[in-house]
Structure formats: structure tokens, C-alpha cells
Design an enzyme around this catalytic site. Structure first.
Site, PDB file in Angstrom:
ATOM      1  N   GLY A  95      15.137  -2.538 -11.165  1.00  0.00           N
ATOM      2  CA  GLY A  95      13.600  -2.899 -11.004  1.00  0.00           C
ATOM      3  C   GLY A  95      13.146  -4.144 -10.461  1.00  0.00           C
ATOM      4  O   GLY A  95      11.936  -4.507 -10.635  1.00  0.00           O
ATOM      5  N   LEU A 119      18.281   5.015  -4.717  1.00  0.00           N
ATOM      6  CA  LEU A 119      19.310   5.224  -4.040  1.00  0.00           C
ATOM      7  C   LEU A 119      19.683   6.628  -3.855  1.00  0.00           C
ATOM      8  O   LEU A 119      21.056   7.236  -3.541  1.00  0.00           O
ATOM      9  CB  LEU A 119      20.432   4.564  -5.070  1.00  0.00           C
ATOM     10  CG  LEU A 119      20.513   3.347  -5.316  1.00  0.00           C
ATOM     11  CD1 LEU A 119      21.677   2.670  -6.638  1.00  0.00           C
ATOM     12  CD2 LEU A 119      20.371   2.343  -4.354  1.00  0.00           C
ATOM     13  N   HIS A 156      16.569  -2.619   2.378  1.00  0.00           N
ATOM     14  CA  HIS A 156      17.946  -2.404   2.243  1.00  0.00           C
ATOM     15  C   HIS A 156      18.491  -3.870   1.968  1.00  0.00           C
ATOM     16  O   HIS A 156      18.412  -4.881   2.995  1.00  0.00           O
ATOM     17  CB  HIS A 156      18.613  -1.853   3.720  1.00  0.00           C
ATOM     18  CG  HIS A 156      20.096  -1.668   3.561  1.00  0.00           C
ATOM     19  ND1 HIS A 156      20.801  -0.808   2.682  1.00  0.00           N
ATOM     20  CD2 HIS A 156      20.832  -2.478   4.282  1.00  0.00           C
ATOM     21  CE1 HIS A 156      22.125  -0.962   3.041  1.00  0.00           C
ATOM     22  NE2 HIS A 156      22.199  -1.890   4.017  1.00  0.00           N
TER      23      HIS A 156
HETATM   24  C1  GAR Z   1      18.388  -3.826  -4.404  1.00  0.00           C
HETATM   25  O1  GAR Z   1      19.372  -5.070  -3.841  1.00  0.00           O
HETATM   26  C2  GAR Z   1      17.963  -2.998  -3.153  1.00  0.00           C
HETATM   27  O2  GAR Z   1      18.075  -3.685  -1.906  1.00  0.00           O
HETATM   28  C3  GAR Z   1      19.129  -2.067  -3.128  1.00  0.00           C
HETATM   29  O3  GAR Z   1      19.456  -1.880  -4.607  1.00  0.00           O
HETATM   30  C4  GAR Z   1      19.104  -2.938  -5.447  1.00  0.00           C
HETATM   31  C5  GAR Z   1      18.078  -2.385  -6.447  1.00  0.00           C
HETATM   32  O4  GAR Z   1      17.457  -3.452  -7.134  1.00  0.00           O
HETATM   33  N1  GAR Z   1      18.898  -1.029  -2.322  1.00  0.00           N
HETATM   34  C6  GAR Z   1      19.832  -0.220  -1.904  1.00  0.00           C
HETATM   35  O5  GAR Z   1      21.159  -0.519  -1.811  1.00  0.00           O
HETATM   36  C7  GAR Z   1      19.281   0.975  -0.747  1.00  0.00           C
HETATM   37  N2  GAR Z   1      20.348   1.194   0.043  1.00  0.00           N
HETATM   38  P1  GAR Z   1      16.383  -3.375  -8.112  1.00  0.00           P
HETATM   39  O6  GAR Z   1      16.288  -2.208  -8.694  1.00  0.00           O
HETATM   40  O7  GAR Z   1      16.644  -4.675  -8.993  1.00  0.00           O
HETATM   41  O8  GAR Z   1      15.045  -3.400  -7.362  1.00  0.00           O
END
Ligand code: GAR
Length: 208
Positions: free
Chosen positions: A11, A90, A109
Site C-alpha cells: 500500500g 494484482l 504499472h
Molecule cells: C507497485 O510497484 C505497483 O506498481 C505494482 O505492485 C506494487 C504494489 O506496491 N503493481 C503491479 O505490478 C500491477 N501490475 P504497493 O502495494 O506498495 O503500492
């Protein structure tokens, strides 16, 4: 503008939105709901620490994908959300939600689309693939969401250099801080201000 933020993990992007609301950059934006795909997402703690309503809607808790899709749509519609923000979410959204919120769902992304994206390219994986391919720049992309992974119109992108000695974790951390946490709040600001238009599957951004 009321937004629903969808999460699956730590998050940090949700936190960036919360911080930008508090700082006034996202004045007029309210997170009316956080939807998590699993109950262990630390993002849920960030939501409750900030008094934001949240729920867990996991496809495996439903009889089938269709009933999960309908439950997500019901929850988001009843929250009054005008925009859905996928912030490290995800799962692939269901068709009903994508249709009902057409051009009103955005995703962050962690790579420069159309490279290093699509099914299976999430979390740390794009960064591993970037280093394995030896590309010299990477970054993040905010785009509108359609029924396919990482496929809708691109709103904003931001790049960083891939540095000698980078590990996937180092690159991920730099992209989160310098790219994702900058362009995701910025895209929300632009949409709230009516500065993003879509024509023929291309997003046009009117900046001052
Ligand atoms: C982030 O790096 C986001 O860009 C990625 O997951 C991570 C979540 O971090 N999203 C994807 O890979 C979607 N395809 P967070 O929960 O700390 O925001």
C-alpha cells in the site's frame, strides 16, 4: 471526487494518495473505500489508520468469478466512487466492473508500457525482467483499464535510469518513490480537474 482504491499488498501507493490528500495537492479528492484482494494486505492497516472504510473481496471466497465481480461492483457503486484506482492491485477485474466504470478505472504499472507488462508481469517481476534484458531506462505508467492486463490508454509515464549494480529490489524501490508515487497522484489530480480526454483509444492530457 470520490475514489475507491484497490490494493493487494504493502500500500505505498495508497499511502502516497493519502499523503497528497493531506497535503492539499489532492484537494477535493476523497478515498471513500479501499478494496483489498486479500486480508493480509498491509494496505488495510494504512486504511484503518486513516479512518478509511475498507473491505476484502477475494475471488476465492465466492462461488464463481461472476458473483465476485457483481459483489465488487455493488460495493464500489454503493460507496459513491466516481473513479477506481488500482494501486498495486494484482487481480484482473471482472467484466461487469470494467464495463460499468468504463474510462473511470486507472492502474499504476511498474514499467514503461508496452514493455514489461501483461499477464504475469507484476510486483518485482518486471524489474527482474528489465535487468535480465539489460535495458537502460525503466519507470512507471498510469493508464486506463480495459478488460486486458495493462492495455488501456496511457495517461502518464515517468522514467528513471537503470544503474550499474541495481538489484531488482533497488530498482523497484527507486521506481516506486521517484515514479509511481509521483505520477499516480498526478493522474488523479488531472482526472479530477477534467484534464484527461480519451479519443480513439488514446488519452490526451491538458496540462497548464
Ligand atoms: C507497485 O510497484 C505497483 O506498481 C505494482 O505492485 C506494487 C504494489 O506496491 N503493481 C503491479 O505490478 C500491477 N501490475 P504497493 O502495494 O506498495 O503500492
Amino acid at each position: 471526487m470520490k475514489i475507491a482504491v484497490f490494493v493487494s499488498g504493502g500500500g505505498t501507493n495508497l499511502q502516497a494518495i493519502i499523503d497528497n490528500i493531506k497535503s492539499g495537492y489532492l484537494e477535493g479528492v476523497e478515498i471513500c473505500l479501499v478494496v483489498a484482494s486479500n486480508s493480509s494486505a498491509y494496505a488495510l492497516t494504512r486504511a484503518s489508520d486513516n479512518g478509511i472504510p475498507s473491505c476484502v473481496l477475494s475471488v476465492k471466497d465466492f462461488a464463481d468469478r461472476d458473483s465476485w465481480d457483481q459483489a465488487v461492483l455493488d460495493k464500489v457503486e454503493s460507496s459513491g466512487a466516481e473513479l477506481i484506482v488500482l494501486a498495486g492491485y494484482l487481480s484482473l477485474l471482472g467484466d461487469k466492473v470494467v464495463k460499468a466504470y468504463s474510462n473511470r478505472i486507472i492502474n499504476i504499472h511498474p514499467a514503461l508500457i508496452p514493455s514489461f507488462c501483461g499477464a504475469g508481469m507484476y510486483g518485482i517481476k518486471p524489474h527482474k525482467a528489465v535487468l535480465a534484458r539489460g535495458v537502460k531506462v525503466s519507470g512507471a505508467t498510469v493508464h486506463f483499464v480495459n478488460e486486458n492486463y495493462d492495455d488501456g490508454p496511457i495517461i502518464l509515464q515517468k522514467a528513471v535510469d537503470v544503474l550499474p549494480g541495481d538489484t531488482p529490489e533497488m530498482l523497484q524501490k527507486r521506481i516506486m518513490k521517484e515514479c509511481e508515487q509521483v505520477i499516480l497522484p498526478k493522474a488523479i489530480r488531472l482526472i479530477a480537474d477534467g484534464k484527461v480526454a480519451i479519443e480513439n483509444n488514446i488519452a490526451y492530457v491538458k496540462e497548464d
